[in-house]
Design a protein around this motif. Structure first.
Motif, PDB file in Angstrom:
ATOM      1  N   ASP A  13       0.803  -1.228   0.000  1.00 16.50           N
ATOM      2  CA  ASP A  13       0.000   0.000   0.000  1.00 16.50           C
ATOM      3  C   ASP A  13       0.834   1.276   0.000  1.00 16.50           C
ATOM      4  N   ALA A  14       1.920   1.292   0.748  1.00 14.72           N
ATOM      5  CA  ALA A  14       2.753   2.487   0.838  1.00 14.72           C
ATOM      6  C   ALA A  14       3.670   2.645  -0.376  1.00 14.72           C
ATOM      7  N   GLY A  15       3.521   1.763  -1.355  1.00 14.65           N
ATOM      8  CA  GLY A  15       4.339   1.842  -2.556  1.00 14.65           C
ATOM      9  C   GLY A  15       5.616   1.034  -2.484  1.00 14.65           C
ATOM     10  N   GLU A  16       5.875   0.417  -1.329  1.00 15.10           N
ATOM     11  CA  GLU A  16       7.081  -0.389  -1.152  1.00 15.10           C
ATOM     12  C   GLU A  16       6.999  -1.652  -2.007  1.00 15.10           C
ATOM     13  N   LEU A  17       8.058  -1.935  -2.757  1.00 16.51           N
ATOM     14  CA  LEU A  17       8.125  -3.145  -3.561  1.00 16.51           C
ATOM     15  C   LEU A  17       8.795  -4.241  -2.749  1.00 16.51           C
ATOM     16  N   VAL A  18       8.191  -5.438  -2.761  1.00 16.95           N
ATOM     17  CA  VAL A  18       8.711  -6.570  -2.000  1.00 16.95           C
ATOM     18  C   VAL A  18       8.857  -7.768  -2.930  1.00 16.95           C
ATOM     19  N   LEU A  19      10.055  -8.328  -2.963  1.00 16.31           N
ATOM     20  CA  LEU A  19      10.307  -9.588  -3.660  1.00 16.31           C
ATOM     21  C   LEU A  19      10.336 -10.678  -2.610  1.00 16.31           C
ATOM     22  N   SER A  20       9.413 -11.621  -2.705  1.00 20.52           N
ATOM     23  CA  SER A  20       9.341 -12.722  -1.744  1.00 20.52           C
ATOM     24  C   SER A  20       9.768 -14.015  -2.423  1.00 20.52           C
ATOM     25  N   ALA A  21      10.543 -14.799  -1.705  1.00 14.22           N
ATOM     26  CA  ALA A  21      10.986 -16.100  -2.192  1.00 14.22           C
ATOM     27  C   ALA A  21      10.595 -17.162  -1.174  1.00 14.22           C
ATOM     28  N   ALA A  22      10.272 -18.358  -1.670  1.00 14.04           N
ATOM     29  CA  ALA A  22       9.935 -19.482  -0.792  1.00 14.04           C
ATOM     30  C   ALA A  22      10.530 -20.751  -1.391  1.00 14.04           C
ATOM     31  N   GLY A  23      11.081 -21.581  -0.532  1.00 14.98           N
ATOM     32  CA  GLY A  23      11.686 -22.835  -0.985  1.00 14.98           C
ATOM     33  C   GLY A  23      13.181 -22.814  -0.782  1.00 14.98           C
ATOM     34  N   GLU A  24      13.910 -23.264  -1.797  1.00 13.78           N
ATOM     35  CA  GLU A  24      15.364 -23.314  -1.737  1.00 13.78           C
ATOM     36  C   GLU A  24      15.948 -22.565  -2.928  1.00 13.78           C
ATOM     37  N   ILE A  25      17.057 -21.877  -2.696  1.00  7.92           N
ATOM     38  CA  ILE A  25      17.743 -21.163  -3.772  1.00  7.92           C
ATOM     39  C   ILE A  25      19.125 -21.790  -3.920  1.00  7.92           C
ATOM     40  N   ASP A  26      19.373 -22.367  -5.107  1.00  8.38           N
ATOM     41  CA  ASP A  26      20.669 -22.987  -5.371  1.00  8.38           C
ATOM     42  C   ASP A  26      20.993 -22.861  -6.853  1.00  8.38           C
ATOM     43  N   LEU A  27      22.035 -23.536  -7.294  1.00  7.71           N
ATOM     44  CA  LEU A  27      22.473 -23.417  -8.688  1.00  7.71           C
ATOM     45  C   LEU A  27      21.403 -23.813  -9.702  1.00  7.71           C
ATOM     46  N   SER A  28      20.485 -24.689  -9.318  1.00  7.83           N
ATOM     47  CA  SER A  28      19.462 -25.143 -10.266  1.00  7.83           C
ATOM     48  C   SER A  28      18.434 -24.066 -10.579  1.00  7.83           C
ATOM     49  N   ASN A  29      18.294 -23.054  -9.710  1.00  7.33           N
ATOM     50  CA  ASN A  29      17.275 -22.030  -9.949  1.00  7.33           C
ATOM     51  C   ASN A  29      17.778 -20.597  -9.734  1.00  7.33           C
ATOM     52  N   ILE A  30      19.092 -20.444  -9.599  1.00  9.97           N
ATOM     53  CA  ILE A  30      19.645 -19.125  -9.322  1.00  9.97           C
ATOM     54  C   ILE A  30      19.365 -18.132 -10.441  1.00  9.97           C
ATOM     55  N   ASP A  31      19.306 -18.592 -11.672  1.00  9.28           N
ATOM     56  CA  ASP A  31      19.040 -17.660 -12.780  1.00  9.28           C
ATOM     57  C   ASP A  31      17.690 -16.971 -12.613  1.00  9.28           C
ATOM     58  N   GLY A  32      16.670 -17.720 -12.218  1.00  6.11           N
ATOM     59  CA  GLY A  32      15.356 -17.133 -12.002  1.00  6.11           C
ATOM     60  C   GLY A  32      15.346 -16.151 -10.841  1.00  6.11           C
ATOM     61  N   PHE A  33      16.038 -16.506  -9.757  1.00 12.28           N
ATOM     62  CA  PHE A  33      16.126 -15.615  -8.605  1.00 12.28           C
ATOM     63  C   PHE A  33      16.871 -14.336  -8.981  1.00 12.28           C
ATOM     64  N   THR A  34      17.976 -14.477  -9.693  1.00  8.44           N
ATOM     65  CA  THR A  34      18.776 -13.315 -10.093  1.00  8.44           C
ATOM     66  C   THR A  34      17.982 -12.402 -11.018  1.00  8.44           C
ATOM     67  N   ARG A  35      17.261 -12.970 -11.976  1.00  8.24           N
ATOM     68  CA  ARG A  35      16.420 -12.161 -12.878  1.00  8.24           C
ATOM     69  C   ARG A  35      15.354 -11.405 -12.095  1.00  8.24           C
ATOM     70  N   ALA A  36      14.677 -12.092 -11.179  1.00 11.14           N
ATOM     71  CA  ALA A  36      13.621 -11.453 -10.381  1.00 11.14           C
ATOM     72  C   ALA A  36      14.196 -10.345  -9.508  1.00 11.14           C
ATOM     73  N   LEU A  37      15.354 -10.581  -8.911  1.00  9.11           N
ATOM     74  CA  LEU A  37      15.998  -9.587  -8.058  1.00  9.11           C
ATOM     75  C   LEU A  37      16.433  -8.372  -8.870  1.00  9.11           C
ATOM     76  N   THR A  38      17.080  -8.599  -9.985  1.00 12.34           N
ATOM     77  CA  THR A  38      17.552  -7.507 -10.851  1.00 12.34           C
ATOM     78  C   THR A  38      16.385  -6.685 -11.380  1.00 12.34           C
ATOM     79  N   SER A  39      15.319  -7.359 -11.782  1.00 16.03           N
ATOM     80  CA  SER A  39      14.138  -6.676 -12.296  1.00 16.03           C
ATOM     81  C   SER A  39      13.468  -5.835 -11.205  1.00 16.03           C
ATOM     82  N   ALA A  40      13.338  -6.393 -10.016  1.00 10.93           N
ATOM     83  CA  ALA A  40      12.698  -5.666  -8.917  1.00 10.93           C
ATOM     84  C   ALA A  40      13.534  -4.455  -8.503  1.00 10.93           C
ATOM     85  N   VAL A  41      14.851  -4.601  -8.474  1.00 12.47           N
ATOM     86  CA  VAL A  41      15.722  -3.468  -8.145  1.00 12.47           C
ATOM     87  C   VAL A  41      15.546  -2.374  -9.200  1.00 12.47           C
TER      88      VAL A  41
END
Length: 102
Positions: A13-41
């Motif tokens: 509501d206050a305009g704050e952007l939040v990237l939420s992750a759930a599960g495990e982050i490792d080499l098998s899915n780091i590309d998706g996490f990195t893309r989401a993080l870079t895009s949100a930033v």
């Protein structure tokens, strides 16, 4: 086989952007996490992005590296079991990291 990871980006509501992750982050899915993080930033120029990792069960050094790359633009909410990893890595020296409520 890819490790289970879900990512969600929401604007509060206050305009704050939040990237939420759930599960495990490792080499098998780091590309998706990195893309989401870079895009949100990129969506928050001049503001701090909240990265909510409170539902992350495990992360490896690739996730730490992704967070380091944006340390000046993020704040992290982490579960208690990851707090030591962030302290040892030195990430707590570069960005705000707060323990998630149980």
């Amino acid at each position: 086989m890819a490790t289970s990871l879900s990512l969600d980006t929401v604007r509060r509501d206050a305009g704050e952007l939040v990237l939420s992750a759930a599960g495990e982050i490792d080499l098998s899915n780091i590309d998706g996490f990195t893309r989401a993080l870079t895009s949100a930033v990129a969506e928050t120029p001049g503001a701090t992005l909240t990265v909510d990792l409170s539902a992350v069960e495990y992360l490896d050094s690739s996730a730490i590296n992704a967070l380091f790359a944006h340390a000046e633009q993020i704040r992290v909410i982490a579960p208690p079991h990851l707090m030591r990893v962030f302290t040892i890595s030195g990430l707590t020296e570069l960005t705000a990291i707060e323990a998630a409520a149980h």
